[in-house]
Design a protein around this motif. Structure first.
Motif, PDB file in Angstrom:
ATOM      1  N   THR A 131      22.809  41.233  60.940  1.00 55.59           N
ATOM      2  CA  THR A 131      23.242  41.805  62.208  1.00 55.59           C
ATOM      3  C   THR A 131      22.037  41.977  63.120  1.00 55.59           C
ATOM      4  OG1 THR A 131      25.028  42.999  61.088  1.00 55.59           O
ATOM      5  CG2 THR A 131      24.394  43.777  63.267  1.00 55.59           C
ATOM      6  N   PRO A 132      22.113  41.618  64.407  1.00 58.39           N
ATOM      7  CA  PRO A 132      23.287  41.080  65.120  1.00 58.39           C
ATOM      8  C   PRO A 132      23.323  39.553  65.180  1.00 58.39           C
ATOM      9  CG  PRO A 132      21.601  41.639  66.707  1.00 58.39           C
ATOM     10  CD  PRO A 132      21.024  41.950  65.340  1.00 58.39           C
ATOM     11  N   LEU A 170      30.759  48.177  65.791  1.00 51.65           N
ATOM     12  CA  LEU A 170      31.371  48.843  66.945  1.00 51.65           C
ATOM     13  C   LEU A 170      32.718  48.237  67.318  1.00 51.65           C
ATOM     14  CD1 LEU A 170      28.214  49.314  69.194  1.00 51.65           C
ATOM     15  CD2 LEU A 170      29.275  50.968  67.655  1.00 51.65           C
ATOM     16  N   VAL A 171      32.890  46.925  67.090  1.00 49.84           N
ATOM     17  CA  VAL A 171      34.154  46.255  67.398  1.00 49.84           C
ATOM     18  C   VAL A 171      34.923  46.093  66.100  1.00 49.84           C
ATOM     19  CG1 VAL A 171      35.224  44.180  68.330  1.00 49.84           C
ATOM     20  CG2 VAL A 171      33.120  45.058  69.354  1.00 49.84           C
ATOM     21  N   ILE A 227      28.509  41.071  64.459  1.00 48.24           N
ATOM     22  CA  ILE A 227      27.663  40.957  65.650  1.00 48.24           C
ATOM     23  C   ILE A 227      27.551  42.293  66.372  1.00 48.24           C
ATOM     24  CG2 ILE A 227      27.468  39.833  67.906  1.00 48.24           C
ATOM     25  CD1 ILE A 227      28.807  37.389  66.678  1.00 48.24           C
ATOM     26  N   SER A 228      28.653  43.037  66.424  1.00 46.47           N
ATOM     27  CA  SER A 228      28.654  44.312  67.146  1.00 46.47           C
ATOM     28  C   SER A 228      28.111  45.469  66.315  1.00 46.47           C
ATOM     29  CB  SER A 228      30.077  44.649  67.597  1.00 46.47           C
ATOM     30  OG  SER A 228      30.923  44.873  66.472  1.00 46.47           O
ATOM     31  N   LYS A 262      32.871  39.148  64.737  1.00 48.10           N
ATOM     32  CA  LYS A 262      32.706  40.122  65.828  1.00 48.10           C
ATOM     33  C   LYS A 262      32.270  41.474  65.273  1.00 48.10           C
ATOM     34  CE  LYS A 262      36.258  38.005  68.760  1.00 48.10           C
ATOM     35  NZ  LYS A 262      37.580  38.208  69.418  1.00 48.10           N
ATOM     36  N   VAL A 287      41.264  45.014  69.382  1.00 50.81           N
ATOM     37  CA  VAL A 287      40.237  45.912  68.879  1.00 50.81           C
ATOM     38  C   VAL A 287      40.836  47.283  68.693  1.00 50.81           C
ATOM     39  CG1 VAL A 287      38.013  46.965  69.354  1.00 50.81           C
ATOM     40  CG2 VAL A 287      38.425  44.603  70.014  1.00 50.81           C
TER      41      VAL A 287
END
Length: 230
Positions: A174-175, A209-210, A205-206, A202, A220
């Motif tokens: 990450t990320p 958070l997502v 990567i987030s 996703k 989401v």
């Protein structure tokens, strides 16, 4: 008995800041998407249309100034090249061209690098990840997001599997999910997830958070924030 202190009200500027950040989250993806599409269209229009020979266009016909016409010409040209590349003559021409490029010291490095990137991004073979999963890494009790690549075979399976089934998983960082670790994990220690590979990417990567909503695929899930009790 003293009364507990009342929670401080958020100021006017704090409310404006929160509203601005919320609007920024909504507006910025749309603006960046429109800007990117406009930039790509203008790039192809300015580069592709001048390459059309004027002799094949009748003098009485003028090329209309239509946005996206260069993109359409490029797509048609790419489609024709791909169709020709499937034939024997097309493959021979491509091989002959790549042999010439391979003799150029600097050009071959740039071309080979871009070709590898294009083959990785636009590959149509069954080399994509099968499922998203959870594995215990880097120790027991800590779970990490990973992607199932394939069943472990060959020498690794025979020497490390001890007769039990093993799977090859890719554990991304990450990320930047393009880098990570290749792990050979017993199949019994892998927990497969219902979310798609795209949704899991996703999430990685987030940095968590997502979070995909299991009730609405592709959406989401927003988790309510808990206020600290006084």
């Amino acid at each position: 008995m003293s009364q507990p202190p009342r929670p401080q009200r958020r100021g006017f500027l704090a409310g404006l800041r929160s509203s601005f950040l919320t609007g920024l989250v909504i507006v910025s993806p749309a603006v960046l998407t429109i800007w990117l599409i406009t930039t790509v269209v203008e790039f192809f229009d300015s580069r592709v249309l001048p390459l059309i020979p004027q002799r094949i266009i009748p003098s009485a016909v003028t090329v209309p100034d239509v946005p996206g016409l260069g993109v359409a010409v490029f797509l048609i040209f790419t489609l024709v090249v791909g169709w020709l590349a499937k034939g024997y003559i097309g493959r021979s021409l491509i091989q002959w061209s790549e042999d010439i490029v391979a003799r150029m010291p600097v050009v071959r490095s740039v071309y080979n690098g871009l070709k590898q990137i294009a083959e990785t991004v636009f590959a149509q073979s069954n080399t994509s990840f099968k499922k998203a999963c959870l594995v215990e890494y880097p120790r027991r009790g800590i779970w990490a997001m990973a992607f199932i690549s394939t069943d472990t075979r060959g020498e690794v399976a025979s020497k490390a599997g001890n007769g039990a089934g093993m799977v090859s998983v890719f554990l991304p960082t990450t990320p930047n999910p393009t880098s990570g670790f290749l792990l050979f994990v017993p199949a019994a220690d892998v927990i497969e997830l219902d979310m798609s590979v795209e949704e899991a990417a996703k999430l990685v990567i987030s940095a968590g958070l997502v979070v995909p909503d299991p009730d609405n695929p592709g959406k989401v899930k927003s988790s309510p924030r808990k206020r600290a009790s006084s």
